[in-house]
Design a protein around this motif. Structure first.
Motif, mmCIF file in Angstrom:
data_model
loop_
_atom_site.group_PDB
_atom_site.id
_atom_site.type_symbol
_atom_site.label_atom_id
_atom_site.label_comp_id
_atom_site.label_asym_id
_atom_site.label_seq_id
_atom_site.Cartn_x
_atom_site.Cartn_y
_atom_site.Cartn_z
ATOM 1 N N GLY A 115 38.439 27.579 68.340
ATOM 2 C CA GLY A 115 37.696 28.793 68.661
ATOM 3 C C GLY A 115 37.432 29.738 67.510
ATOM 4 O O GLY A 115 36.675 30.706 67.648
ATOM 5 N N GLN A 116 38.032 29.494 66.329
ATOM 6 C CA GLN A 116 37.884 30.416 65.202
ATOM 7 C C GLN A 116 37.161 29.804 64.002
ATOM 8 O O GLN A 116 36.897 30.486 63.013
ATOM 9 C CB GLN A 116 39.272 30.893 64.730
ATOM 10 C CG GLN A 116 40.120 31.545 65.802
ATOM 11 C CD GLN A 116 39.481 32.803 66.359
ATOM 12 O OE1 GLN A 116 38.967 33.630 65.612
ATOM 13 N NE2 GLN A 116 39.503 32.952 67.683
ATOM 14 N N LEU A 117 36.847 28.521 64.075
ATOM 15 C CA LEU A 117 36.287 27.829 62.910
ATOM 16 C C LEU A 117 34.865 28.304 62.616
ATOM 17 O O LEU A 117 34.000 28.294 63.482
ATOM 18 C CB LEU A 117 36.281 26.316 63.152
ATOM 19 C CG LEU A 117 35.921 25.434 61.953
ATOM 20 C CD1 LEU A 117 36.972 25.538 60.865
ATOM 21 C CD2 LEU A 117 35.753 23.976 62.387
ATOM 22 N N ILE A 118 34.651 28.712 61.341
ATOM 23 C CA ILE A 118 33.315 29.164 60.935
ATOM 24 C C ILE A 118 32.673 28.205 59.937
ATOM 25 O O ILE A 118 31.454 28.219 59.764
ATOM 26 C CB ILE A 118 33.361 30.579 60.324
ATOM 27 C CG1 ILE A 118 34.306 30.615 59.103
ATOM 28 C CG2 ILE A 118 33.779 31.606 61.363
ATOM 29 C CD1 ILE A 118 34.233 31.903 58.319
ATOM 30 N N GLY A 119 33.489 27.385 59.266
ATOM 31 C CA GLY A 119 32.893 26.494 58.280
ATOM 32 C C GLY A 119 33.867 25.470 57.741
ATOM 33 O O GLY A 119 35.067 25.497 58.028
ATOM 34 N N SER A 120 33.304 24.557 56.938
ATOM 35 C CA SER A 120 34.105 23.484 56.358
ATOM 36 C C SER A 120 33.440 22.969 55.095
ATOM 37 O O SER A 120 32.215 23.005 54.967
ATOM 38 C CB SER A 120 34.250 22.329 57.359
ATOM 39 O OG SER A 120 34.885 21.211 56.767
ATOM 40 N N ILE A 121 34.262 22.525 54.161
ATOM 41 C CA ILE A 121 33.779 21.776 52.999
ATOM 42 C C ILE A 121 34.178 20.330 53.223
ATOM 43 O O ILE A 121 35.331 20.035 53.543
ATOM 44 C CB ILE A 121 34.400 22.279 51.689
ATOM 45 C CG1 ILE A 121 34.066 23.743 51.457
ATOM 46 C CG2 ILE A 121 33.919 21.448 50.509
ATOM 47 C CD1 ILE A 121 34.747 24.330 50.234
ATOM 48 N N THR A 122 33.220 19.418 53.051
ATOM 49 C CA THR A 122 33.537 17.999 53.192
ATOM 50 C C THR A 122 33.285 17.270 51.884
ATOM 51 O O THR A 122 32.318 17.553 51.174
ATOM 52 C CB THR A 122 32.702 17.331 54.302
ATOM 53 O OG1 THR A 122 31.320 17.370 53.948
ATOM 54 C CG2 THR A 122 32.901 18.027 55.630
ATOM 55 N N GLY A 123 34.165 16.353 51.576
ATOM 56 C CA GLY A 123 34.025 15.525 50.386
ATOM 57 C C GLY A 123 34.228 14.070 50.755
ATOM 58 O O GLY A 123 34.255 13.717 51.926
ATOM 59 N N SER A 124 34.406 13.219 49.757
ATOM 60 C CA SER A 124 34.626 11.776 49.908
ATOM 61 C C SER A 124 33.329 11.027 50.144
ATOM 62 O O SER A 124 33.117 9.957 49.598
ATOM 63 C CB SER A 124 35.628 11.461 51.027
ATOM 64 O OG SER A 124 35.777 10.077 51.199
ATOM 65 N N ASN A 129 46.211 24.777 68.532
ATOM 66 C CA ASN A 129 47.429 25.508 68.187
ATOM 67 C C ASN A 129 47.309 26.288 66.882
ATOM 68 O O ASN A 129 47.787 27.412 66.774
ATOM 69 C CB ASN A 129 48.615 24.537 68.089
ATOM 70 C CG ASN A 129 49.084 24.057 69.446
ATOM 71 O OD1 ASN A 129 49.224 24.844 70.373
ATOM 72 N ND2 ASN A 129 49.311 22.762 69.582
ATOM 73 N N VAL A 130 46.661 25.697 65.873
ATOM 74 C CA VAL A 130 46.565 26.343 64.557
ATOM 75 C C VAL A 130 45.396 27.328 64.495
ATOM 76 O O VAL A 130 45.448 28.331 63.802
ATOM 77 C CB VAL A 130 46.440 25.277 63.442
ATOM 78 C CG1 VAL A 130 46.179 25.915 62.088
ATOM 79 C CG2 VAL A 130 47.709 24.432 63.385
ATOM 80 N N LYS A 131 44.312 27.036 65.215
ATOM 81 C CA LYS A 131 43.105 27.863 65.212
ATOM 82 C C LYS A 131 42.575 28.097 63.790
ATOM 83 O O LYS A 131 42.501 29.232 63.309
ATOM 84 C CB LYS A 131 43.360 29.205 65.908
ATOM 85 C CG LYS A 131 43.639 29.076 67.403
ATOM 86 C CD LYS A 131 43.914 30.421 68.028
ATOM 87 C CE LYS A 131 43.990 30.315 69.555
ATOM 88 N NZ LYS A 131 44.917 29.276 70.035
ATOM 89 N N PRO A 132 42.195 27.015 63.100
ATOM 90 C CA PRO A 132 41.717 27.179 61.725
ATOM 91 C C PRO A 132 40.412 27.970 61.663
ATOM 92 O O PRO A 132 39.582 27.909 62.575
ATOM 93 C CB PRO A 132 41.499 25.736 61.259
ATOM 94 C CG PRO A 132 41.239 24.967 62.520
ATOM 95 C CD PRO A 132 42.096 25.620 63.557
ATOM 96 N N THR A 133 40.251 28.711 60.560
ATOM 97 C CA THR A 133 39.001 29.425 60.313
ATOM 98 C C THR A 133 38.115 28.646 59.345
ATOM 99 O O THR A 133 36.901 28.801 59.343
ATOM 100 C CB THR A 133 39.270 30.810 59.719
ATOM 101 O OG1 THR A 133 39.938 30.666 58.443
ATOM 102 C CG2 THR A 133 40.145 31.642 60.645
ATOM 103 N N PHE A 134 38.753 27.830 58.513
ATOM 104 C CA PHE A 134 38.007 27.033 57.538
ATOM 105 C C PHE A 134 38.730 25.711 57.342
ATOM 106 O O PHE A 134 39.964 25.669 57.371
ATOM 107 C CB PHE A 134 37.895 27.765 56.198
ATOM 108 C CG PHE A 134 36.674 27.373 55.417
ATOM 109 C CD1 PHE A 134 35.475 28.029 55.624
ATOM 110 C CD2 PHE A 134 36.709 26.336 54.510
ATOM 111 C CE1 PHE A 134 34.326 27.661 54.928
ATOM 112 C CE2 PHE A 134 35.585 25.961 53.813
ATOM 113 C CZ PHE A 134 34.385 26.626 54.014
ATOM 114 N N LEU A 135 37.951 24.652 57.138
ATOM 115 C CA LEU A 135 38.516 23.304 57.141
ATOM 116 C C LEU A 135 38.124 22.560 55.869
ATOM 117 O O LEU A 135 36.969 22.616 55.448
ATOM 118 C CB LEU A 135 37.985 22.550 58.359
ATOM 119 C CG LEU A 135 38.799 21.384 58.923
ATOM 120 C CD1 LEU A 135 40.161 21.866 59.379
ATOM 121 C CD2 LEU A 135 38.047 20.762 60.098
#
Length: 621
Positions: A358-367, A281-287
């Motif tokens: 369908g739009q996600l190109i990347g993500s930063i992960t921490g923790s 529903n949101v179609k995030p581009t970055f996470l």
């Protein structure tokens, strides 16, 4: 009303810490506070979508603009002022991420007050401790149910004067206070960079929660530094799906405050069970996420392919092999590899990407640090996941990888104006690593009401002791090798860093959670929580009618899982690190039962207490 700690004293401590870092007061680029950042951003991006919330009636996400949120902040700030909330007062909130969370935060900052967020899923005793320790004067809660739990604290905690509710109407409602504020508008006050913005209470994995005092300058300098790392990749069209709680500094800085530099939009996850639908529903581009999100998806995809078998499994493996070769050689591969990669992109990878909207190109992960195989897998299919490292005490980011500055296996290089040094004197095993220590504008003032612990965490020359072990390469990329508080020494004198082993174990599709233990013992053992959904499907596939709870305790199942765990670790770890015995638990480790922190880290002390008798019995056998 008397406050627990004089705000003037904490302001003095703030200035002292900042001066101690560089022998002079740190100058932070403007805007150097969250109020100016918010007002500049909402003026620049007035008509842009900011927050999206699922509308239960229409079944679609309903969006509000930057201008809409600014109006609500003006009204709520004025409502707080009508209740005599002043500079230095503590305003608390018990709520998950939502529009009202941000409204309350920026309204608080605009009065020079300090914001104290708490988790909605937290236990009552922790709420009580934080409200009392922080000296909260005004408390906003999400629901009438939480209000009924909290209401008796007004008679027990002298500082607590007001409790208001978001999801209600009437006398104690947030909406009513906003209406009052609309009739008595009060202009915002611009705080200094060294003024306290928030108290972020740590998860308390090894002790009671500590209130981390973070300034406006801490937050803004860190959010700006992260934005600059990604300025070529984040813009007004960027969309995030908000998964991580803003009650933690990582979610606040990397997502909420960073997005005010970007001008993009943030959709709110409804709950973990609806995450798959929320992605679509949101179609995030970055996470902004934690490794656990990607680990679970990775394990699920591989398990599904194994279940499918046949041609689909062969196509999956062939496509992945071609994709990795294509990526590692920058596309300079033979025609056959190109063809297999193209087919895989169309028939396999596109379907995986659709699970993310369908739009996600990347993500930063921490923790925690991402597993390298999981990182490579998602990079191969076109979703790039970058490690970030930091602490609540550092606002939180210290280092970060990015498309332009990326070294797989590391947690990135230091952000602007941040310095790192490795103190080898704190380790006694002749390693080439040591404790990671940090200097910069992102360092906390200290722990609220805990001057002695504050003194211990800073070196005499003003560097923050992170408690983590690591090493720097020649180009300044940081590699985490363990956590000093988590590491333990076996009976033979060998050191073990359990978290890396655990991360590799949970990549097995039938493992939900794992914890390694062996402090002072002859060998390691592992507490295993199997993935019940996978076990259930396996039982159905084999036409077994045994209940899942009984399957978990089946000697055959336990032997199989033990063999698979040892086999998966054999090539990567020494024999002394691989667990020799196992304890199986049918009770999952969750935030609700207290075995995980809100950022999904293990509360080792509590797990050890629960399984102490079983562990002792294993070592006695």
């Amino acid at each position: 009303m008397k406050k627990t700690v004089d705000p003037k004293l904490e302001k003095s401590l703030s200035n002292t810490i900042h001066m101690m870092h560089t022998n002079k007061k740190i100058t932070i680029e403007r805007p150097d506070n969250l109020v100016e950042l918010f007002e500049a951003s909402t003026a620049k991006f007035t008509n842009n979508r900011l927050f999206g919330t699922m509308d239960p009636q229409s079944g679609a996400f309903k969006w509000v603009t930057y201008g809409d949120v600014r109006t609500r902040v003006n009204h709520f700030r004025s409502g707080l002022a009508h209740l005599d909330i002043q500079k230095g007062d503590a305003v608390g909130i018990i709520s998950s991420n939502r529009v009202e969370w941000a409204v309350a935060a920026f309204a608080t900052y605009g009065l020079g007050a300090r914001f104290v967020p708490m988790y909605e899923s937290e236990n009552y005793r922790t709420w009580e401790y934080i409200i009392k320790d922080a000296g909260i004067k005004f408390l906003l809660v999400s629901s009438p149910a939480i209000y009924e739990q909290i209401k008796p604290l007004k008679d027990k905690i002298p500082s607590l004067e007001h409790i208001y509710i978001i999801d209600t109407t009437g006398a104690q409602s947030m909406s009513l206070l906003e209406s009052v504020g609309e009739q008595h508008l009060v202009a915002s006050k611009i705080p200094a960079a060294t003024d306290i913005a928030a108290l972020i209470y740590t998860s308390g994995t090894t002790s009671e929660p500590k209130g981390v005092l973070l300034t406006h300058g801490n937050f803004v300098s860190n959010a700006r530094a992260g934005y600059r790392r990604y300025s070529n990749h984040l813009d007004q069209n960027s969309v995030s799906l908000s998964i991580l709680p803003w009650a933690h500094s990582y979610g606040q800085t990397a997502e909420l405050y960073n997005w005010f530099f970007v001008g993009g939009s943030i959709g709110f996850m409804q709950r973990m069970e609806t995450l798959a639908d929320d992605f679509i529903n949101v179609k995030p581009t970055f996470l902004i996420a934690v490794p656990r999100v990607f680990n679970k998806i990775y394990a699920g995809i591989h398990q599904k392919m194994e279940d499918e078998g046949g041609f689909k499994l062969k196509l999956f493996k062939s496509s992945l092999k071609a994709a990795r070769k294509y990526r590692l050689n920058n596309g300079k591969v033979d025609l056959g590899t190109k063809l297999r990669y193209w087919i895989g992109s169309k028939l396999v990878f596109s379907k995986i990407k659709e699970r993310f909207g369908g739009q996600l190109i990347g993500s930063i992960t921490g923790s925690a640090q991402m597993n390298e195989e999981v990182t490579s897998f998602f990079a191969d299919i076109g979703i790039f996941v970058y490690n970030c490292y930091g602490l609540s005490e550092t606002s939180p980011a210290i280092t970060m990888n990015s498309p332009e500055l990326n070294r797989q296996g590391s947690v990135g290089s230091a952000l602007e104006f941040i310095k790192i040094r490795i103190d080898k004197s704190v380790v006694d095993d002749h390693s080439d690593d040591g404790e990671i220590q940090v200097m910069g504008p992102n360092l906390m003032v200290g722990y609220h009401n805990k001057p002695e612990i504050t003194k211990q965490v800073f070196t005499k020359d003003g560097w923050l002791r992170t408690g983590d072990r690591g090493k720097l390469d020649a180009d300044g990329f940081l590699y985490i090798t363990g956590r000093l508080k988590e590491q333990f020494k076996l009976e033979n004198g060998k050191y073990v860093f359990p978290s890396a082993i655990e991360e590799d174990i949970v990549l097995l599709p039938y493992i939900e959670t794992a914890m390694i233990y062996g402090d002072g013992k002859p060998y390691n053992i592992c507490i295993v929580v199997p993935d019940q959904d996978v076990l259930r499907k396996t039982a159905q596939h084999l036409h077994l009618k045994t209940e899942v709870e009984k399957l978990i305790h089946s000697p055959l199942v336990q032997e199989f899982v033990g063999i698979e765990i040892r086999k998966s670790l054999k090539e990567k770890y020494g024999g002394y690190e691989i667990p020799k015995k196992f304890i199986f638990s049918e009770e999952p480790f969750t935030v609700e039962n207290g075995f995980l922190t809100q950022t999904l880290k293990l509360k080792r002390r509590l797990v050890i207490e629960k399984f102490k008798d079983q562990m002792d019995a294993l070592y006695q056998d």
